[in-house]
Design a protein around this motif. Structure first.
Motif, PDB file in Angstrom:
ATOM      1  N   ASN A  43       0.829  -1.206   0.000  1.00  8.63           N
ATOM      2  CA  ASN A  43       0.000   0.000   0.000  1.00  8.63           C
ATOM      3  C   ASN A  43       0.865   1.258   0.000  1.00  8.63           C
ATOM      4  OD1 ASN A  43      -2.289   1.669   0.176  1.00  8.63           O
ATOM      5  ND2 ASN A  43      -2.250   1.617   2.409  1.00  8.63           N
ATOM      6  N   PHE A  44       1.866   1.309   0.884  1.00  4.20           N
ATOM      7  CA  PHE A  44       2.713   2.490   0.960  1.00  4.20           C
ATOM      8  C   PHE A  44       3.615   2.611  -0.273  1.00  4.20           C
ATOM      9  CE2 PHE A  44       1.393   2.515   5.352  1.00  4.20           C
ATOM     10  CZ  PHE A  44       1.438   3.861   5.701  1.00  4.20           C
ATOM     11  N   THR A  45       3.975   1.479  -0.863  1.00  5.89           N
ATOM     12  CA  THR A  45       4.766   1.534  -2.092  1.00  5.89           C
ATOM     13  C   THR A  45       3.967   2.165  -3.219  1.00  5.89           C
ATOM     14  OG1 THR A  45       6.022  -0.431  -1.432  1.00  5.89           O
ATOM     15  CG2 THR A  45       6.063   0.174  -3.765  1.00  5.89           C
ATOM     16  N   VAL A  46       2.691   1.794  -3.330  1.00  5.02           N
ATOM     17  CA  VAL A  46       1.830   2.375  -4.361  1.00  5.02           C
ATOM     18  C   VAL A  46       1.675   3.879  -4.145  1.00  5.02           C
ATOM     19  CG1 VAL A  46      -0.530   2.417  -5.256  1.00  5.02           C
ATOM     20  CG2 VAL A  46       0.599   0.235  -4.818  1.00  5.02           C
ATOM     21  N   ILE A  47       1.475   4.283  -2.886  1.00  2.00           N
ATOM     22  CA  ILE A  47       1.359   5.714  -2.584  1.00  2.00           C
ATOM     23  C   ILE A  47       2.654   6.444  -2.957  1.00  2.00           C
ATOM     24  CG2 ILE A  47       1.095   7.399  -0.722  1.00  2.00           C
ATOM     25  CD1 ILE A  47      -0.698   5.365   0.704  1.00  2.00           C
ATOM     26  N   GLY A  48       3.799   5.834  -2.625  1.00  2.00           N
ATOM     27  CA  GLY A  48       5.078   6.450  -2.953  1.00  2.00           C
ATOM     28  C   GLY A  48       5.307   6.569  -4.444  1.00  2.00           C
ATOM     29  N   ILE A  49       4.892   5.554  -5.197  1.00  2.00           N
ATOM     30  CA  ILE A  49       5.041   5.616  -6.653  1.00  2.00           C
ATOM     31  C   ILE A  49       4.197   6.747  -7.224  1.00  2.00           C
ATOM     32  CG2 ILE A  49       4.535   4.390  -8.792  1.00  2.00           C
ATOM     33  CD1 ILE A  49       5.351   1.810  -7.379  1.00  2.00           C
ATOM     34  N   HIS A 169      -9.474   0.018  -5.514  1.00  2.00           N
ATOM     35  CA  HIS A 169      -8.928  -1.096  -4.733  1.00  2.00           C
ATOM     36  C   HIS A 169      -8.019  -1.940  -5.618  1.00  2.00           C
ATOM     37  CE1 HIS A 169     -11.392  -0.419  -1.154  1.00  2.00           C
ATOM     38  NE2 HIS A 169     -12.362  -0.078  -1.999  1.00  2.00           N
ATOM     39  N   LEU A 170      -6.751  -1.975  -5.253  1.00  4.02           N
ATOM     40  CA  LEU A 170      -5.755  -2.761  -5.965  1.00  4.02           C
ATOM     41  C   LEU A 170      -5.087  -3.679  -4.957  1.00  4.02           C
ATOM     42  CD1 LEU A 170      -4.127  -3.305  -8.586  1.00  4.02           C
ATOM     43  CD2 LEU A 170      -2.560  -1.486  -7.862  1.00  4.02           C
ATOM     44  N   ASP A 179      -4.244   9.544  -7.559  1.00  4.21           N
ATOM     45  CA  ASP A 179      -3.002   8.782  -7.586  1.00  4.21           C
ATOM     46  C   ASP A 179      -2.882   7.991  -8.886  1.00  4.21           C
ATOM     47  OD1 ASP A 179      -2.254   9.681  -5.084  1.00  4.21           O
ATOM     48  OD2 ASP A 179      -3.197   8.004  -4.031  1.00  4.21           O
ATOM     49  N   VAL A 180      -3.969   7.390  -9.297  1.00  2.81           N
ATOM     50  CA  VAL A 180      -3.957   6.644 -10.558  1.00  2.81           C
ATOM     51  C   VAL A 180      -3.682   7.587 -11.727  1.00  2.81           C
ATOM     52  CG1 VAL A 180      -5.324   5.194 -12.104  1.00  2.81           C
ATOM     53  CG2 VAL A 180      -5.538   4.915  -9.633  1.00  2.81           C
ATOM     54  N   GLY A 286       9.995   9.209  -4.022  1.00  9.63           N
ATOM     55  CA  GLY A 286       8.615   9.084  -3.570  1.00  9.63           C
ATOM     56  C   GLY A 286       8.403   7.861  -2.695  1.00  9.63           C
ATOM     57  N   VAL A 287       9.006   6.739  -3.065  1.00  7.94           N
ATOM     58  CA  VAL A 287       8.857   5.506  -2.276  1.00  7.94           C
ATOM     59  C   VAL A 287       9.558   5.645  -0.929  1.00  7.94           C
ATOM     60  CG1 VAL A 287       9.451   3.056  -2.207  1.00  7.94           C
ATOM     61  CG2 VAL A 287       8.540   4.058  -4.308  1.00  7.94           C
ATOM     62  N   ILE A 288      10.743   6.258  -0.916  1.00  5.49           N
ATOM     63  CA  ILE A 288      11.464   6.465   0.350  1.00  5.49           C
ATOM     64  C   ILE A 288      10.636   7.320   1.304  1.00  5.49           C
ATOM     65  CG2 ILE A 288      13.470   7.600   1.385  1.00  5.49           C
ATOM     66  CD1 ILE A 288      15.068   6.728  -1.070  1.00  5.49           C
TER      67      ILE A 288
END
Length: 678
Positions: A43-49, A169-170, A179-180, A286-288
Motif C-alpha cells: 500500500n505504501f509503495t503504491v502511494i510512494g510511486i 482497490h488494488l 493517484d492513478v 517518492g517511495v522512500i
C-alpha cells in the motif's frame, strides 16, 4: 541501464558509492522488518510511486530545459505554483468546467510562461553561471510576489481532488483516482518525450543541441527555436506537476514553489541530462518518503528527518552523482571597482560611524529599529561580498550561520558578553568548513544547489533539534562591554554601525592583500589557478570559514535586535531572497552590502505596515535583478559610475589648458586618460 552499470563500475575508485549501496540496503531491510505485513508494504509503495510520478513530471521539465539551453530554471516550481493558482481561479472562482480549465492552463498559460522565460533568459545565454542562477531566482521571487498580491492569505484558496475522493482497490492498496491519474500521466509523459526526442525532427534537433550546440547550429538546427520549444514544454510540465501537487489541499505560494526541492534531487540523479534516470530517481524518492512514515522510529528528531528527506536526497545526489571538474577555458576578467587604501578606508569608516550617530539622533524613535535591521543585514551581506563577490562561490545557506550565531550569543556567557559575540562567529566556522568540502569538487550551479540543499537539511535537522532551538525560543541580550551597555535602541544602532565599519575594514584589508588576489584569480578561472600552482582547495576552505564567521557575528547582533529568536525566523527561503538583495545592492562592494541591507530591511517593514503590498516588494526586487543582470556591481556600481561621470564632467573643461601645445603633448597620456575605456 548503461548509466547504472557505469555507476557501479566506478565504485572501486569511489568508496562513497559502496556507502550509498550499504545505506540503501540497510534502509530496505529496515522497511521490510518494520512493515506490519506485505499488504501495508504494498500500500505504501503504491502511494510512494504516485508521489514519485508527480516529482518525475516536474523534474523532467527541469532536465529538458537545462539539457537544451544550459540554464537551470530555479523558477520551475514557481511556474507550477502560478499554474495551480490559475487553475483555482478558473475552476473555483469563475466556475469554468474542470477539463476546460485544465486545457487552458496547460495549453495556454504554461507555454506562455515558457515563452516569457525564454525571452528573458535569451539575454543571458553567455552570462556566467552566477548571473543565470540569480536571474532565474529573481523570476521565481517575482512570480511569488505576483501570486501573493493577487491571492493574499485571506483568500483561503483551496483545490479539491481532481477526481473526487474516490479510491480504487488494488489488492490491499487503496490509491485515490488522483493517484492513478498521476501514474498514468507520468507514463504518458515519458512515452511522449521518448517519441518527441527520437521520432521527430524537432526532437532530433534537441538531442543534437544537447550533444554539440555549435555543430548543431552549423547543420541547420536553429538554437533559438529549439530553446523556445524547450522552455515551452518544460513550463507546461511544471504547470502540470503544480496542479497535481495542489489538488486536494490549501494553496500556499511558498510550499508549492519549493516543492521543486524534491524535483531537484531527481534531476541531479539523472545528471541533468538523462530522462530515464530522472524518472527512476523521482520514483525512488517518492517511495522512500512513503516508507519513512512507518520505517523510521517515532520522536521529534525522526519527524524532522522525515520532513527533510527531499533535502537529504538532493544533498546526497549532489555529493555522489555529478563530478564537476575544473574546466579549462579562457580567463575572463571582471570589471572591478578600485579598492581604497588603508588610510582612506579608515577615514571612510570613521566618517560612516559619525554620520550614523548624527542620523540616529535626528531620526524618529519608532524608526530606529528598522534602521538597525538594515545595518545588521548589511553586516550579513558583507559575508556574501567576501564569499560570492570576491571569490565567485555561490552560497544559499548564509542564514544557517546567522541562526547558529544567534543561538550561541543567547546561550552562553549570559547572552550579552563580547565573548558570546566571538563565540557566535566561531560556532559558525565548522559549518562553513563543512559546506566548503563539497565546494572542493563542485562549482557554479552544483555549488548553488548543494548549499541550498544544506540549508534545507540544516533547517529541519539542526535548527529544529531540541539541542538548539527546537520548538522553543532563545533569549538574546545586547552587548555589555567595559561597563558600557548597549541596551538602548539608539546605542544599539551605534554598536551595529561600528560592527559594520570594523567588518568592512577587515574585508577590504583581506581584499588588498595576497589572499584577496587569490580570491580574484579563483573567481576568474579556477583552472588557471590550479595550473599556476595556487592552492584552490585551501583558499576555498579559508573563504568559507571567514564568511561563516562574519555571518555568525551578524547573528549575535540579529538576536540582540529581536531579543528572542526561534527556528521559524531562519527559514531556508530567506537565503534566496538574501542573495537577490545582495545582487541588487552590489555583491562586489562594501557600499553594495550597505544598500542591499537597507533594501532587505524594507521587506519586514512593508510586511508589517502594508501586508497587502508585500508581494510588490518581491516583484520589484526581481525586476531590479533582471534589469541589473549585466551590471555585476549592482546599484553601487551604477552609483560609482554616476559619481565618476560627474567628476569627469567637471574636469573636462580644464583638460585642453593642461594639455600644452604641440603633438608631443597630445600623444603623451595624462593621468585622466590612462586606462580610460574607448
Amino acid at each position: 541501464m548503461s548509466a547504472v552499470a557505469e555507476w557501479f563500475r566506478g565504485a572501486p575508485q569511489k568508496p562513497s558509492r559502496f556507502v550509498v549501496v550499504a545505506l540503501v540496503l540497510a534502509y530496505c531491510w529496515r522497511v521490510y522488518t518494520t512493515a506490519q505485513d506485505v499488504g501495508q508494504l504494498f500500500n505504501f509503495t503504491v502511494i510512494g510511486i504516485a508521489t514519485g510520478c508527480v516529482i518525475a513530471i516536474a523534474a523532467s521539465g527541469l532536465v529538458l530545459t537545462y539539457a537544451t539551453t544550459g540554464v537551470f530554471n530555479f523558477a520551475h516550481g514557481a511556474v507550477g505554483m502560478v499554474a495551480a493558482y490559475a487553475f483555482y481561479a478558473l475552476s473555483v472562482q469563475h466556475g469554468v468546467p474542470t477539463p476546460l480549465a485544465f486545457i487552458l492552463v496547460l495549453g495556454v498559460l504554461g507555454p506562455a510562461i515558457g515563452l516569457l522565460l525564454e525571452r528573458v533568459m535569451r539575454h543571458f545565454h553567455d552570462a556566467p553561471v552566477q548571473t543565470s542562477v540569480t536571474v532565474t531566482i529573481a523570476l521565481m521571487v517575482m512570480l511569488i510576489g505576483v501570486a501573493q498580491k493577487l491571492f493574499p492569505p485571506t483568500t483561503g484558496a483551496r483545490l479539491d481532488f481532481l477526481f473526487g475522493i474516490h479510491t480504487w482497490h488494488l489488492w490491499q492498496a487503496t490509491p485515490t483516482y488522483d493517484d492513478v491519474a498521476h501514474f498514468v500521466t507520468a507514463i504518458a509523459v515519458a512515452l511522449l518525450l521518448r517519441t518527441l526526442l527520437f521520432r521527430s525532427r524537432t526532437g532530433t534537433a534537441m538531442r543534437a543541441v544537447v550533444d554539440n550546440p555549435g555543430l548543431a547550429a552549423l547543420n541547420g538546427a536553429p538554437p533559438v527555436t529549439i530553446a523556445r520549444y524547450s522552455w515551452m514544454l518544460g513550463s507546461t510540465l511544471g504547470a502540470l506537476a503544480g496542479i497535481f501537487l495542489a489538488a486536494g489541499g490549501p494553496l500556499d505560494p511558498i510550499v508549492l514553489t519549493f516543492f521543486v526541492t524534491a524535483a531537484l534531487g531527481a534531476a541531479i540523479v539523472g545528471k541533468l541530462k538523462s530522462l530515464p534516470l530522472t524518472f527512476a530517481g523521482a520514483i525512488a524518492l517518492g517511495v522512500i518518503e512513503a516508507h519513512s512514515l512507518f520505517a523510521l522510529p517515532t520522536g521529534s528528531v525522526w519527524d524532522s528527518v522525515r520532513i527533510s528527506i527531499p533535502g537529504i536526497f538532493l544533498f546526497a545526489a549532489l555529493l555522489l552523482v555529478p563530478s564537476a571538474r575544473l574546466t579549462v577555458g579562457r580567463v575572463v576578467g571582471r570589471k572591478s571597482l578600485a579598492v581604497p587604501s588603508l588610510p582612506s578606508s579608515v577615514g571612510r569608516a570613521v566618517a560612516f560611524v559619525a554620520a550614523m550617530i548624527v542620523l540616529v539622533n535626528v531620526a524618529p524613535g519608532d524608526r530606529v529599529a528598522d534602521m538597525t535591521t538594515a545595518l545588521i543585514y548589511a553586516v550579513l551581506l558583507l559575508s556574501l561580498v567576501m564569499l560570492t563577490g570576491f571569490s565567485g562561490q555561490i552560497s544559499l545557506c548564509q542564514y544557517v550561520f546567522l541562526a547558529m550565531g544567534t543561538w550561541a550569543m543567547g546561550t552562553y556567557f549570559g547572552g550579552h558578553s563580547i565573548w558570546g559575540m566571538l563565540l557566535a562567529g566561531i560556532v559558525a566556522v565548522p559549518l562553513g568548513v563543512l559546506i566548503a568540502l563539497p565546494a572542493l569538487r563542485l562549482q557554479g550551479l552544483y555549488l548553488a544547489l548543494v548549499t541550498f540543499g544544506f540549508a534545507a537539511v540544516a533547517e529541519d535537522l539542526l535548527l529544529k533539534n531540541d539541542h538548539f532551538y527546537g520548538s522553543q525560543s532563545v533569549n538574546v541580550g545586547r552587548l555589555h562591554l567595559l561597563g558600557i551597555k548597549f541596551d538602548d535602541e539608539r546605542a544599539f544602532f551605534v554598536l551595529c554601525a561600528i560592527a559594520f565599519a570594523v567588518m568592512a575594514l577587515g574585508v577590504l584589508a583581506l581584499r588588498r592583500g595576497s589572499f584577496g588576489r587569490r580570491l580574484a584569480a579563483m573567481r576568474d578561472s579556477q583552472a588557471a589557478c590550479a595550473t599556476l600552482g595556487l592552492d584552490v582547495r585551501r583558499t576555498k576552505l579559508a573563504v568559507f570559514a571567514i564568511s561563516a564567521f562574519m555571518a555568525g557575528v551578524a547573528g549575535s547582533l540579529f538576536g540582540g535586535l529581536k531579543t528572542t529568536a526561534d527556528a521559524i525566523q531562519f527559514s531556508k527561503e530567506n537565503n534566496i531572497v538574501l542573495l537577490l538583495f545582495a545582487v541588487v545592492g552590489g555583491i562586489t562592494t562594501i557600499t553594495g552590502a550597505f544598500i542591499g541591507g537597507g533594501l532587505f530591511a524594507l521587506l519586514p517593514f512593508v510586511q508589517s505596515q502594508y501586508p497587502d503590498q508585500a508581494g510588490l516588494v518581491f516583484a520589484g526586487v526581481a525586476i531590479a535583478v533582471v534589469a541589473l543582470g549585466r551590471q555585476p556591481n549592482g546599484l553601487a556600481g551604477l552609483l560609482y559610475e554616476w559619481v565618476g561621470g560627474l567628476r569627469t564632467g567637471r574636469r573636462a573643461p580644464s583638460e585642453p589648458k593642461s594639455a600644452g601645445a604641440g603633438d608631443n603633448a597630445k600623444r603623451r597620456p595624462t593621468k585622466e586618460t590612462v586606462g580610460a575605456p574607448t
